[in-house]
Design an enzyme around this catalytic site. Structure first.
Site, PDB file in Angstrom:
ATOM      1  N   ASP A  12       0.969  -0.643  -0.133  1.00  0.00           N
ATOM      2  CA  ASP A  12      -0.280  -0.029   0.164  1.00  0.00           C
ATOM      3  C   ASP A  12       1.051   1.273  -0.136  1.00  0.00           C
ATOM      4  O   ASP A  12       1.935   1.435   0.346  1.00  0.00           O
ATOM      5  CB  ASP A  12      -0.489   0.001   1.453  1.00  0.00           C
ATOM      6  CG  ASP A  12      -1.506   1.199   2.056  1.00  0.00           C
ATOM      7  OD1 ASP A  12      -2.166   1.332   0.661  1.00  0.00           O
ATOM      8  OD2 ASP A  12      -1.441   1.784   2.336  1.00  0.00           O
ATOM      9  N   SER A  13       0.401   2.520  -0.681  1.00  0.00           N
ATOM     10  CA  SER A  13       1.065   3.513  -0.379  1.00  0.00           C
ATOM     11  C   SER A  13       1.444   3.868   1.859  1.00  0.00           C
ATOM     12  O   SER A  13       2.380   5.125   1.560  1.00  0.00           O
ATOM     13  CB  SER A  13       0.147   4.811  -0.741  1.00  0.00           C
ATOM     14  OG  SER A  13      -1.319   4.528   0.223  1.00  0.00           O
ATOM     15  N   CYS A  75      -3.882  -1.333  -1.862  1.00  0.00           N
ATOM     16  CA  CYS A  75      -4.325   0.410  -1.909  1.00  0.00           C
ATOM     17  C   CYS A  75      -4.905   0.794  -3.675  1.00  0.00           C
ATOM     18  O   CYS A  75      -4.647   0.412  -4.600  1.00  0.00           O
ATOM     19  CB  CYS A  75      -2.523   1.010  -2.152  1.00  0.00           C
ATOM     20  SG  CYS A  75      -2.852   2.837  -2.954  1.00  0.00           S
ATOM     21  N   GLU A 155      -5.662   9.155   9.265  1.00  0.00           N
ATOM     22  CA  GLU A 155      -4.297   9.345   9.870  1.00  0.00           C
ATOM     23  C   GLU A 155      -3.967   9.545  10.843  1.00  0.00           C
ATOM     24  O   GLU A 155      -3.309   9.177  11.567  1.00  0.00           O
ATOM     25  CB  GLU A 155      -3.173   9.738   8.765  1.00  0.00           C
ATOM     26  CG  GLU A 155      -3.267   9.037   7.287  1.00  0.00           C
ATOM     27  CD  GLU A 155      -1.647   8.313   6.879  1.00  0.00           C
ATOM     28  OE1 GLU A 155      -0.936   9.078   7.778  1.00  0.00           O
ATOM     29  OE2 GLU A 155      -1.940   7.607   6.290  1.00  0.00           O
ATOM     30  N   CYS A 188     -11.222   4.034  -0.964  1.00  0.00           N
ATOM     31  CA  CYS A 188      -9.834   3.516  -0.753  1.00  0.00           C
ATOM     32  C   CYS A 188      -9.464   3.512   1.231  1.00  0.00           C
ATOM     33  O   CYS A 188     -10.208   3.303   1.604  1.00  0.00           O
ATOM     34  CB  CYS A 188      -9.540   5.248  -0.382  1.00  0.00           C
ATOM     35  SG  CYS A 188      -8.310   5.783   0.880  1.00  0.00           S
ATOM     36  N   THR A 189      -8.091   2.456   1.188  1.00  0.00           N
ATOM     37  CA  THR A 189      -7.867   1.858   2.100  1.00  0.00           C
ATOM     38  C   THR A 189      -8.550   3.017   4.232  1.00  0.00           C
ATOM     39  O   THR A 189      -8.473   1.758   4.720  1.00  0.00           O
ATOM     40  CB  THR A 189      -6.447   1.744   2.297  1.00  0.00           C
ATOM     41  OG1 THR A 189      -5.927   2.807   1.783  1.00  0.00           O
ATOM     42  CG2 THR A 189      -6.628   0.818   1.328  1.00  0.00           C
ATOM     43  N   HIS A 190      -8.410   3.804   3.771  1.00  0.00           N
ATOM     44  CA  HIS A 190      -8.451   4.809   5.007  1.00  0.00           C
ATOM     45  C   HIS A 190      -9.928   4.749   5.780  1.00  0.00           C
ATOM     46  O   HIS A 190      -9.772   4.916   6.093  1.00  0.00           O
ATOM     47  CB  HIS A 190      -7.869   5.853   4.604  1.00  0.00           C
ATOM     48  CG  HIS A 190      -6.047   6.016   4.570  1.00  0.00           C
ATOM     49  ND1 HIS A 190      -5.851   5.419   3.671  1.00  0.00           N
ATOM     50  CD2 HIS A 190      -5.607   6.883   5.648  1.00  0.00           C
ATOM     51  CE1 HIS A 190      -3.922   5.707   4.170  1.00  0.00           C
ATOM     52  NE2 HIS A 190      -3.933   6.049   5.571  1.00  0.00           N
TER      53      HIS A 190
END
Ligand code: DGL
Length: 270
Positions: A12-13, A75, A155, A188-190
């Site tokens: 992932d990023s 990602c 984050e 989106c992963t987040h």
């Protein structure tokens, strides 16, 4: 191609893909996993398709050098604009991205065919979700919305409370106020970290799709079909990051759902 005992490479990023890793570990409890977070170059979501594809290929190469038997592009941005480049680079190695399984889950969830996707700018620009959904369901209506600020909120661990609610409402309030889609893809992963806040804004009747589970199922299927699934023995986990093992461990623990020891995160250069 690596054999049964070889690890599964996941990248992932940054740390968001750890939510996909958590689903993979549940679906494949005997596998060895090697996770790479390109934290030095996060976010990918604001960068051009060419740059993201280049970064994704470099991350894939690093994992291939470690002898992985399969690659999971955890990602959405990299899977959206870099999957073909990664596949080309790694030859016959199985490569699973999160977009196709996410589209599959959205098509399974929708009744009306009216689907919304929230993702990073680059994922939206690449249009991969729309193409994947329309390939399965040509009569669907797909609304794609960039929601980059949600990455920063996740984050920071600011996943609920007035700030998170205000930002989610800013992106989704109007769309869900009248004639809403019946399905919302968290592209989106987040974003799964913000799912309860998103649920509060969109209401109880919308299907919220997170591609982690369907991605894990797709990986399991591919490994079994290729005869390279590890079906006995204990699991193992190895972490690599391109910057800040401390932050990777601290913030990543929330996404993985278990604590990560920063001393076990190897710092690498791509
Ligand atoms: N991992 C990215 C994605 O799923 C989100 C973070 C970023 O922009 O790099 O699209």
């Amino acid at each position: 191609m690596g054999g049964v005992e070889a690890p599964i490479g996941v990248f992932d990023s940054g740390i968001g893909g750890l939510s996909v890793l958590a689903a993979l570990m549940q679906a494949l409890p005997h596998e060895r996993f090697m996770y790479l977070g390109d934290t030095a170059r996060l976010p990918y979501g604001t960068k051009s398709a060419q740059t993201v594809a280049r970064y994704a290929v470099q991350a894939a190469e690093a994992l291939v050098r470690q002898g992985v038997k399969c690659l999971v592009v955890a990602c959405n941005t990299a899977a959206s604009v870099g999957l073909d480049a990664v596949r080309l680079r790694v030859g016959g190695l199985p490569v699973v991205g999160v977009i196709e399984p996410g589209a599959q889950a959205a098509c399974a969830a929708t009744t009306t065919g009216h689907i919304a996707v929230i993702a990073t700018e680059a994922t939206v620009r690449g249009g991969a979700y729309e193409r994947a959904i329309l390939a399965r369901r040509p009569d669907a209506t797909v609304r794609q919305l960039p929601a980059q600020l949600l990455v920063a909120l996740a984050e920071e661990g600011l996943v609920d409370g007035p700030v998170a609610e205000a930002v989610v409402t800013y992106y989704l309030g109007a769309l869900f106020a009248q004639d809403p889609p019946d399905t919302l893809v968290l592209g989106c992963t987040h974003f799964p970290a913000l799912a309860p806040t998103i649920r509060a804004v969109v209401g109880p009747n919308i299907s919220i799709v997170d591609s982690a589970l369907t991605t894990a199922a797709a990986v399991r299927e591919q490994l079994l079909a290729a005869g390279i699934a590890r079906t006995a023995g204990s699991a193992s986990l190895q972490f690599m990051a391109t910057d800040g093992p401390e932050r990777f461990a601290r913030v990543g623990s929330h996404f993985l759902g278990r604590s990560i020891d920063a001393r076990r995160v190897e710092l690498i250069d791509l």
